[in-house]
Scaffold this motif. Structure first.
Motif, PDB file in Angstrom:
ATOM      1  N   TRP A  13      10.134 -34.320  56.856  1.00  0.00           N
ATOM      2  CA  TRP A  13      10.056 -35.684  56.550  1.00  0.00           C
ATOM      3  C   TRP A  13       8.870 -36.303  56.084  1.00  0.00           C
ATOM      4  CZ3 TRP A  13      14.098 -39.236  58.511  1.00  0.00           C
ATOM      5  CH2 TRP A  13      15.127 -38.779  58.866  1.00  0.00           C
ATOM      6  N   PRO A  14       8.711 -37.104  55.079  1.00  0.00           N
ATOM      7  CA  PRO A  14       7.401 -37.707  54.715  1.00  0.00           C
ATOM      8  C   PRO A  14       6.861 -38.572  56.147  1.00  0.00           C
ATOM      9  CG  PRO A  14       9.169 -38.808  53.303  1.00  0.00           C
ATOM     10  CD  PRO A  14       9.795 -37.885  54.370  1.00  0.00           C
ATOM     11  N   ARG A  15       5.184 -38.734  55.660  1.00  0.00           N
ATOM     12  CA  ARG A  15       4.673 -39.067  56.825  1.00  0.00           C
ATOM     13  C   ARG A  15       4.998 -40.616  57.216  1.00  0.00           C
ATOM     14  NH1 ARG A  15       1.520 -37.035  59.706  1.00  0.00           N
ATOM     15  NH2 ARG A  15      -0.671 -37.062  60.273  1.00  0.00           N
ATOM     16  N   TRP A  16       5.706 -41.263  56.344  1.00  0.00           N
ATOM     17  CA  TRP A  16       5.596 -42.752  56.440  1.00  0.00           C
ATOM     18  C   TRP A  16       7.118 -42.791  56.901  1.00  0.00           C
ATOM     19  CZ3 TRP A  16       9.970 -44.396  53.957  1.00  0.00           C
ATOM     20  CH2 TRP A  16      10.429 -43.550  52.820  1.00  0.00           C
ATOM     21  N   ALA A  17       7.888 -41.931  56.862  1.00  0.00           N
ATOM     22  CA  ALA A  17       9.425 -42.058  57.306  1.00  0.00           C
ATOM     23  C   ALA A  17       9.552 -41.382  58.780  1.00  0.00           C
ATOM     24  CB  ALA A  17      10.341 -41.310  56.399  1.00  0.00           C
ATOM     25  N   ARG A  18       8.544 -41.175  59.569  1.00  0.00           N
ATOM     26  CA  ARG A  18       8.631 -40.597  60.828  1.00  0.00           C
ATOM     27  C   ARG A  18       8.800 -41.870  61.867  1.00  0.00           C
ATOM     28  NH1 ARG A  18       4.410 -35.669  59.915  1.00  0.00           N
ATOM     29  NH2 ARG A  18       5.725 -34.609  58.391  1.00  0.00           N
ATOM     30  N   VAL A  63      15.941 -45.776  63.916  1.00  0.00           N
ATOM     31  CA  VAL A  63      14.452 -45.391  63.866  1.00  0.00           C
ATOM     32  C   VAL A  63      14.293 -44.240  65.036  1.00  0.00           C
ATOM     33  CG1 VAL A  63      12.006 -45.301  63.891  1.00  0.00           C
ATOM     34  CG2 VAL A  63      13.387 -46.738  62.186  1.00  0.00           C
ATOM     35  N   SER A  64      14.903 -44.396  66.157  1.00  0.00           N
ATOM     36  CA  SER A  64      14.763 -43.655  66.910  1.00  0.00           C
ATOM     37  C   SER A  64      15.342 -42.585  67.285  1.00  0.00           C
ATOM     38  CB  SER A  64      14.917 -44.507  68.791  1.00  0.00           C
ATOM     39  OG  SER A  64      16.523 -44.717  68.708  1.00  0.00           O
ATOM     40  N   LYS A  65      16.100 -42.153  66.217  1.00  0.00           N
ATOM     41  CA  LYS A  65      16.789 -40.891  66.069  1.00  0.00           C
ATOM     42  C   LYS A  65      15.882 -40.070  65.099  1.00  0.00           C
ATOM     43  CE  LYS A  65      20.426 -42.309  68.035  1.00  0.00           C
ATOM     44  NZ  LYS A  65      20.158 -43.137  69.631  1.00  0.00           N
ATOM     45  N   PHE A  66      14.837 -40.609  64.384  1.00  0.00           N
ATOM     46  CA  PHE A  66      14.136 -39.774  63.247  1.00  0.00           C
ATOM     47  C   PHE A  66      13.260 -39.045  64.065  1.00  0.00           C
ATOM     48  CE2 PHE A  66      13.930 -43.123  59.794  1.00  0.00           C
ATOM     49  CZ  PHE A  66      15.263 -43.303  59.564  1.00  0.00           C
ATOM     50  N   PRO A  67      12.854 -37.712  63.425  1.00  0.00           N
ATOM     51  CA  PRO A  67      11.960 -36.899  64.095  1.00  0.00           C
ATOM     52  C   PRO A  67      10.448 -37.618  64.158  1.00  0.00           C
ATOM     53  CG  PRO A  67      11.910 -36.373  61.737  1.00  0.00           C
ATOM     54  CD  PRO A  67      13.039 -37.648  62.121  1.00  0.00           C
ATOM     55  N   GLU A  68       9.654 -36.885  65.106  1.00  0.00           N
ATOM     56  CA  GLU A  68       8.159 -37.415  65.438  1.00  0.00           C
ATOM     57  C   GLU A  68       7.476 -37.092  64.081  1.00  0.00           C
ATOM     58  OE1 GLU A  68       6.726 -38.457  68.614  1.00  0.00           O
ATOM     59  OE2 GLU A  68       8.433 -38.590  69.663  1.00  0.00           O
TER      60      GLU A  68
END
Length: 68
Positions: A13-18, A63-68
């Motif tokens: 994932w891109p850095r802004w989408a973490r 967003v809490s489901k997104f990767p770290e």
């Protein structure tokens, strides 16, 4: 028996989408909605405060489901 630590997988994932940055943005949106609710000056801000807090809460849940 191997003593090496398991390696963490790099996220694609891109850095802004973490999660970290977007959770902070969602928290800020919730805080803005809270301030809109408790200000005594503009009725239009009071009117849209619930929608703003609801949007921030939904964003936080997603967003809490997104990767770290």
């Amino acid at each position: 028996m191997s003593l090496s630590q398991p390696t963490k997988r790099k996220s694609r994932w891109p850095r802004w989408a973490r999660r970290g940055l977007l959770e902070n943005i969602a928290t800020a949106i919730i805080a803005i909605g809270f301030l809109m609710l408790f200000q005594p000056f503009a009725l239009s801000l009071y009117t849209y405060s619930f929608i703003t807090m609801l949007a921030g809460t939904v964003m936080f849940i997603i967003v809490s489901k997104f990767p770290e």
